[in-house]
Write a protein that holds these residues in place. Sequence first.
Motif, PDB file in Angstrom:
ATOM      1  N   TRP A   1       0.844  -1.188   0.000  1.00  0.00           N
ATOM      2  CA  TRP A   1       0.000   0.000   0.000  1.00  0.00           C
ATOM      3  C   TRP A   1       0.874   1.230   0.000  1.00  0.00           C
ATOM      4  O   TRP A   1       2.028   1.187   0.427  1.00  0.00           O
ATOM      5  CB  TRP A   1      -0.953  -0.001   1.195  1.00  0.00           C
ATOM      6  CG  TRP A   1      -0.252   0.076   2.521  1.00  0.00           C
ATOM      7  CD1 TRP A   1       0.272  -0.951   3.238  1.00  0.00           C
ATOM      8  CD2 TRP A   1       0.019   1.265   3.262  1.00  0.00           C
ATOM      9  NE1 TRP A   1       0.854  -0.486   4.390  1.00  0.00           N
ATOM     10  CE2 TRP A   1       0.708   0.886   4.427  1.00  0.00           C
ATOM     11  CE3 TRP A   1      -0.250   2.610   3.067  1.00  0.00           C
ATOM     12  CZ2 TRP A   1       1.123   1.787   5.386  1.00  0.00           C
ATOM     13  CZ3 TRP A   1       0.162   3.512   4.032  1.00  0.00           C
ATOM     14  CH2 TRP A   1       0.835   3.093   5.171  1.00  0.00           C
TER      15      TRP A   1
ATOM     16  N   TYR B   1      -3.055   3.776  -3.009  1.00  0.00           N
ATOM     17  CA  TYR B   1      -2.738   2.628  -3.852  1.00  0.00           C
ATOM     18  C   TYR B   1      -2.629   1.389  -2.982  1.00  0.00           C
ATOM     19  O   TYR B   1      -1.944   1.402  -1.956  1.00  0.00           O
ATOM     20  CB  TYR B   1      -1.406   2.907  -4.566  1.00  0.00           C
ATOM     21  CG  TYR B   1      -0.733   1.710  -5.169  1.00  0.00           C
ATOM     22  CD1 TYR B   1      -1.115   1.238  -6.408  1.00  0.00           C
ATOM     23  CD2 TYR B   1       0.303   1.057  -4.508  1.00  0.00           C
ATOM     24  CE1 TYR B   1      -0.484   0.144  -6.975  1.00  0.00           C
ATOM     25  CE2 TYR B   1       0.936  -0.026  -5.062  1.00  0.00           C
ATOM     26  CZ  TYR B   1       0.537  -0.489  -6.299  1.00  0.00           C
ATOM     27  OH  TYR B   1       1.157  -1.569  -6.851  1.00  0.00           O
ATOM     28  N   THR B   2      -3.333   0.310  -3.354  1.00  0.00           N
ATOM     29  CA  THR B   2      -3.198  -0.967  -2.655  1.00  0.00           C
ATOM     30  C   THR B   2      -3.018  -2.085  -3.672  1.00  0.00           C
ATOM     31  O   THR B   2      -3.545  -2.024  -4.777  1.00  0.00           O
ATOM     32  CB  THR B   2      -4.432  -1.298  -1.777  1.00  0.00           C
ATOM     33  OG1 THR B   2      -5.595  -1.325  -2.582  1.00  0.00           O
ATOM     34  CG2 THR B   2      -4.593  -0.290  -0.656  1.00  0.00           C
ATOM     35  N   ARG B   3      -2.266  -3.105  -3.268  1.00  0.00           N
ATOM     36  CA  ARG B   3      -2.086  -4.294  -4.104  1.00  0.00           C
ATOM     37  C   ARG B   3      -2.332  -5.512  -3.232  1.00  0.00           C
ATOM     38  O   ARG B   3      -1.765  -5.640  -2.142  1.00  0.00           O
ATOM     39  CB  ARG B   3      -0.675  -4.348  -4.669  1.00  0.00           C
ATOM     40  CG  ARG B   3      -0.478  -5.531  -5.610  1.00  0.00           C
ATOM     41  CD  ARG B   3       0.903  -5.575  -6.172  1.00  0.00           C
ATOM     42  NE  ARG B   3       1.822  -6.042  -5.133  1.00  0.00           N
ATOM     43  CZ  ARG B   3       3.133  -6.154  -5.314  1.00  0.00           C
ATOM     44  NH1 ARG B   3       3.681  -5.792  -6.442  1.00  0.00           N
ATOM     45  NH2 ARG B   3       3.904  -6.607  -4.348  1.00  0.00           N
TER      46      ARG B   3
ATOM     47  N   VAL C   1      -3.886   9.972  -4.245  1.00  0.00           N
ATOM     48  CA  VAL C   1      -4.307   8.599  -4.519  1.00  0.00           C
ATOM     49  C   VAL C   1      -3.839   7.676  -3.388  1.00  0.00           C
ATOM     50  O   VAL C   1      -2.744   7.824  -2.865  1.00  0.00           O
ATOM     51  CB  VAL C   1      -3.708   8.099  -5.861  1.00  0.00           C
ATOM     52  CG1 VAL C   1      -4.032   6.638  -6.083  1.00  0.00           C
ATOM     53  CG2 VAL C   1      -4.210   8.920  -7.021  1.00  0.00           C
TER      54      VAL C   1
ATOM     55  N   TRP D   1      -4.540  -4.496  -8.321  1.00  0.00           N
ATOM     56  CA  TRP D   1      -4.028  -3.175  -7.991  1.00  0.00           C
ATOM     57  C   TRP D   1      -5.224  -2.250  -7.936  1.00  0.00           C
ATOM     58  O   TRP D   1      -6.041  -2.209  -8.856  1.00  0.00           O
ATOM     59  CB  TRP D   1      -3.052  -2.680  -9.057  1.00  0.00           C
ATOM     60  CG  TRP D   1      -1.755  -3.395  -9.065  1.00  0.00           C
ATOM     61  CD1 TRP D   1      -0.626  -3.032  -8.403  1.00  0.00           C
ATOM     62  CD2 TRP D   1      -1.426  -4.589  -9.771  1.00  0.00           C
ATOM     63  NE1 TRP D   1       0.386  -3.927  -8.652  1.00  0.00           N
ATOM     64  CE2 TRP D   1      -0.080  -4.897  -9.495  1.00  0.00           C
ATOM     65  CE3 TRP D   1      -2.139  -5.444 -10.613  1.00  0.00           C
ATOM     66  CZ2 TRP D   1       0.563  -5.999 -10.018  1.00  0.00           C
ATOM     67  CZ3 TRP D   1      -1.492  -6.548 -11.136  1.00  0.00           C
ATOM     68  CH2 TRP D   1      -0.171  -6.811 -10.835  1.00  0.00           C
TER      69      TRP D   1
ATOM     70  N   SER E   1     -11.141   0.072  -0.313  1.00  0.00           N
ATOM     71  CA  SER E   1      -9.886  -0.623  -0.090  1.00  0.00           C
ATOM     72  C   SER E   1      -9.617  -0.711   1.402  1.00  0.00           C
ATOM     73  O   SER E   1     -10.203   0.025   2.186  1.00  0.00           O
ATOM     74  CB  SER E   1      -8.763   0.143  -0.791  1.00  0.00           C
ATOM     75  OG  SER E   1      -7.553  -0.524  -0.657  1.00  0.00           O
TER      76      SER E   1
ATOM     77  N   LEU F   1      -6.411   1.731  -7.217  1.00  0.00           N
ATOM     78  CA  LEU F   1      -6.077   3.135  -7.010  1.00  0.00           C
ATOM     79  C   LEU F   1      -7.344   3.855  -6.603  1.00  0.00           C
ATOM     80  O   LEU F   1      -8.307   3.896  -7.362  1.00  0.00           O
ATOM     81  CB  LEU F   1      -5.511   3.751  -8.296  1.00  0.00           C
ATOM     82  CG  LEU F   1      -4.259   3.069  -8.849  1.00  0.00           C
ATOM     83  CD1 LEU F   1      -3.936   3.614 -10.220  1.00  0.00           C
ATOM     84  CD2 LEU F   1      -3.101   3.268  -7.923  1.00  0.00           C
TER      85      LEU F   1
END
Length: 159
Positions: free
Chosen positions: A74, A82-84, A80, A92, A130, A94
């Motif tokens: 993250w 962002y997490t994966r 933004v 992914w 998220s 955003l």
Amino acid sequence: MAHWAIESALLWGLASGLAWGAAAFVDEWDGRRRWDGLLGWLGERVWWLPVAVAAAGVLMTAVTPVWRYRVHRWEVSADVVYTRTGWFSREWLLVPVSRIQTVDTEQGWIERLLGLATIEINTASHAGSSEVAGLPADVAARLAEQLAHRAHDLRDDAT
């Protein structure tokens, strides 16, 4: 990683206990009434089930935290989040800070014991929501507050 290891150990411990109980039930039932054919073969080897479940549990408890730590990422920038996530297929996500509606901080009982927390970032879209798990509780509270203020400021600029 300790949080994920404890969760995995508890889950696999429960599965192993259920497997032991099922094996004991089948063994007791088989002792009263002999099964023939395939059921008889399974009845004779029923104690392999809890051993196999326990072995899988030990393996998964060793692998899961390391794998999740390597995959889950993250990052928060000015506009933004962002997490994966993902095991085999990666996702992914955003999330524009201007679209954030709520930022929640959650702590399960294992997280409380370890001093960790999870922040959940919600947007109007379910797909845009998220979460970031495993943060130290003070970092999670501070990050949630910063994101909420930043989202408020950006929304005011956009309207």
